[in-house]
Scaffold this active site. Structure first.
Site, PDB file in Angstrom:
ATOM      1  N   LEU A 169       0.856  -1.199   0.000  1.00  0.00           N
ATOM      2  CA  LEU A 169       0.000   0.000   0.000  1.00  0.00           C
ATOM      3  C   LEU A 169       0.886   1.241   0.000  1.00  0.00           C
ATOM      4  O   LEU A 169       1.831   1.315   0.790  1.00  0.00           O
ATOM      5  CB  LEU A 169      -0.880   0.045   1.257  1.00  0.00           C
ATOM      6  CG  LEU A 169      -1.925  -1.043   1.468  1.00  0.00           C
ATOM      7  CD1 LEU A 169      -2.524  -0.914   2.868  1.00  0.00           C
ATOM      8  CD2 LEU A 169      -3.026  -0.963   0.415  1.00  0.00           C
ATOM      9  N   HIS A 170       0.574   2.190  -0.876  1.00  0.00           N
ATOM     10  CA  HIS A 170       1.319   3.446  -0.812  1.00  0.00           C
ATOM     11  C   HIS A 170       0.524   4.660  -1.286  1.00  0.00           C
ATOM     12  O   HIS A 170       0.933   5.785  -1.067  1.00  0.00           O
ATOM     13  CB  HIS A 170       2.602   3.337  -1.646  1.00  0.00           C
ATOM     14  CG  HIS A 170       2.359   3.401  -3.129  1.00  0.00           C
ATOM     15  ND1 HIS A 170       1.904   2.333  -3.853  1.00  0.00           N
ATOM     16  CD2 HIS A 170       2.504   4.424  -4.011  1.00  0.00           C
ATOM     17  CE1 HIS A 170       1.787   2.679  -5.122  1.00  0.00           C
ATOM     18  NE2 HIS A 170       2.135   3.944  -5.247  1.00  0.00           N
ATOM     19  N   ARG A 171      -0.629   4.458  -1.930  1.00  0.00           N
ATOM     20  CA  ARG A 171      -1.348   5.612  -2.480  1.00  0.00           C
ATOM     21  C   ARG A 171      -1.949   6.473  -1.376  1.00  0.00           C
ATOM     22  O   ARG A 171      -2.547   5.955  -0.428  1.00  0.00           O
ATOM     23  CB  ARG A 171      -2.437   5.152  -3.445  1.00  0.00           C
ATOM     24  CG  ARG A 171      -1.862   4.488  -4.672  1.00  0.00           C
ATOM     25  CD  ARG A 171      -2.774   4.501  -5.872  1.00  0.00           C
ATOM     26  NE  ARG A 171      -2.071   3.923  -7.004  1.00  0.00           N
ATOM     27  CZ  ARG A 171      -1.304   4.599  -7.849  1.00  0.00           C
ATOM     28  NH1 ARG A 171      -1.158   5.899  -7.686  1.00  0.00           N
ATOM     29  NH2 ARG A 171      -0.684   4.003  -8.840  1.00  0.00           N
ATOM     30  N   PRO A 172      -1.809   7.797  -1.492  1.00  0.00           N
ATOM     31  CA  PRO A 172      -2.329   8.702  -0.464  1.00  0.00           C
ATOM     32  C   PRO A 172      -3.793   8.455  -0.120  1.00  0.00           C
ATOM     33  O   PRO A 172      -4.179   8.533   1.051  1.00  0.00           O
ATOM     34  CB  PRO A 172      -2.135  10.093  -1.094  1.00  0.00           C
ATOM     35  CG  PRO A 172      -0.954   9.926  -1.997  1.00  0.00           C
ATOM     36  CD  PRO A 172      -1.074   8.530  -2.557  1.00  0.00           C
ATOM     37  N   ASP A 247      -2.245  -1.494  -4.187  1.00  0.00           N
ATOM     38  CA  ASP A 247      -2.797  -0.323  -4.872  1.00  0.00           C
ATOM     39  C   ASP A 247      -1.780   0.197  -5.888  1.00  0.00           C
ATOM     40  O   ASP A 247      -1.878   1.318  -6.372  1.00  0.00           O
ATOM     41  CB  ASP A 247      -3.208   0.777  -3.881  1.00  0.00           C
ATOM     42  CG  ASP A 247      -2.081   1.256  -2.991  1.00  0.00           C
ATOM     43  OD1 ASP A 247      -0.915   0.909  -3.254  1.00  0.00           O
ATOM     44  OD2 ASP A 247      -2.358   1.993  -2.019  1.00  0.00           O
TER      45      ASP A 247
END
Length: 328
Positions: A169-172, A247
């Site tokens: 997971l990394h999307r804002p 993501d």
């Protein structure tokens, strides 16, 4: 440019993939979207004016891509965009803005799939500027696949091949939102009660897990949280996993080629070919749908997928050949 400044997201890639050091390193670092883009433009413009290139080639949809595209356009230098034509339809994603602006400014647009050609044509880009060349990310995967798989990186964490799930997971929109991050992690905790979950965690994600006091979520179930991993280890885990929850646009593509089922926790994707042809399932933030899809996969009931056209490890050769004809 230094946009990705964490060691395991920058220097380690140069070492693992045997890439020589850059001739110019801008060392930009972190910052707000506009601040980071502006800093890259200021530094890059000075370098480009010294070099005076015939062509600037940009890849993907990050802030460095947009910044370099604007510099090329302002200085009247021809611009080529690799991975052109991606569209998610979600204008809240910074990457979507970067893609659209870069494509409008580009003289040559290299696409990874035919739906990207269609997107560009719908937006009025002349067909003469568009070249369907395939996915350069898969070139890297094909070149290092054997080396990656030999690592069997999952063993380092006490896991067995096809007996664990991988989470990234990394999307804002997912990790900066307390509600969304908690929702996803709780669903993954449920999954970890039956299938071990390994979670190589982006620095931004780790910071928010601590800020939101969510570490206790990992206390029960079989949940392994680690620092970011290198490219070779990541590919080894994607191939070795029973399924991936992510993501990341890149992992949607890589998992399709590696024939690993992928569950994408986003409402939209810029890689629809990974759904229509590959192994990807788009579930958004519907955690019931995520859990149902994961259950089907664990039962062996999932689409096997096929590798999309031109995802064959030769995309960069095609691009280089076209540039050679245009400029030499």
């Amino acid at each position: 440019t230094g946009q990705h400044y964490d060691y395991k997201m920058n220097e380690l890639f140069f070492k693992q993939l045997n890439i020589r050091e850059p001739d110019v390193y801008l060392g930009i670092g972190s910052g707000l979207q506009g601040e980071q883009t502006g800093k890259i433009m200021i530094s890059l413009e000075k370098e480009v004016m010294k070099i005076k290139p015939q062509l600037i080639v940009v890849v993907g949809d990050v802030n460095s891509t947009l910044a370099a595209s604007l510099v090329a356009s302002k200085l009247g230098i021809k611009l080529a965009h690799v991975e052109a034509g991606h569209r998610s339809g979600d204008m809240s994603m910074p990457e979507e803005i970067n893609r659209i602006v870069t494509d409008r400014l580009s003289d040559y647009l290299f696409t990874i799939s035919k739906d990207c050609n269609d997107n560009l044509i719908k937006e009025g880009i002349p067909k003469s500027k568009i070249f369907f060349t395939g996915n350069v990310m898969i070139d890297t995967l094909m070149k290092f696949k054997r080396k990656s798989l030999q690592l069997k990186a999952y063993r380092k964490f006490g896991l067995k091949r096809k007996k664990f799930a991988l989470l990234t997971l990394h999307r804002p929109s997912n990790v900066d939102s307390h509600e969304n991050l908690r929702k996803i992690l709780l669903a993954m905790k449920d999954i970890s009660n039956s299938v071990p979950v390994i979670f190589p965690s982006h620095p931004r994600t780790q910071k928010n897990i601590d800020t939101f006091a969510m570490r206790k979520i990992f206390d029960k179930g079989s949940f392994i949280i680690t620092d970011p991993l290198g490219y070779l280890e990541s590919i080894s885990l994607i191939e070795g996993a029973m399924f991936v929850v992510t993501d990341s646009g890149g992992i949607q593509a890589e998992s399709t080629v590696l024939k690993t089922p992928c569950i994408t926790v986003r409402e939209t994707t810029e890689h629809p070919v990974t759904i229509t042809r590959g192994t990807n399932h788009l579930v958004g933030l519907d955690m019931n749908k995520l859990l149902r899809t994961a259950e089907k996969i664990t039962e062996g009931n999932y689409k096997k997928g096929k590798i999309p056209e031109y995802w064959d490890g030769k995309a960069s050769q095609r691009i280089a050949g076209i540039i050679k004809k245009l400029f030499l």
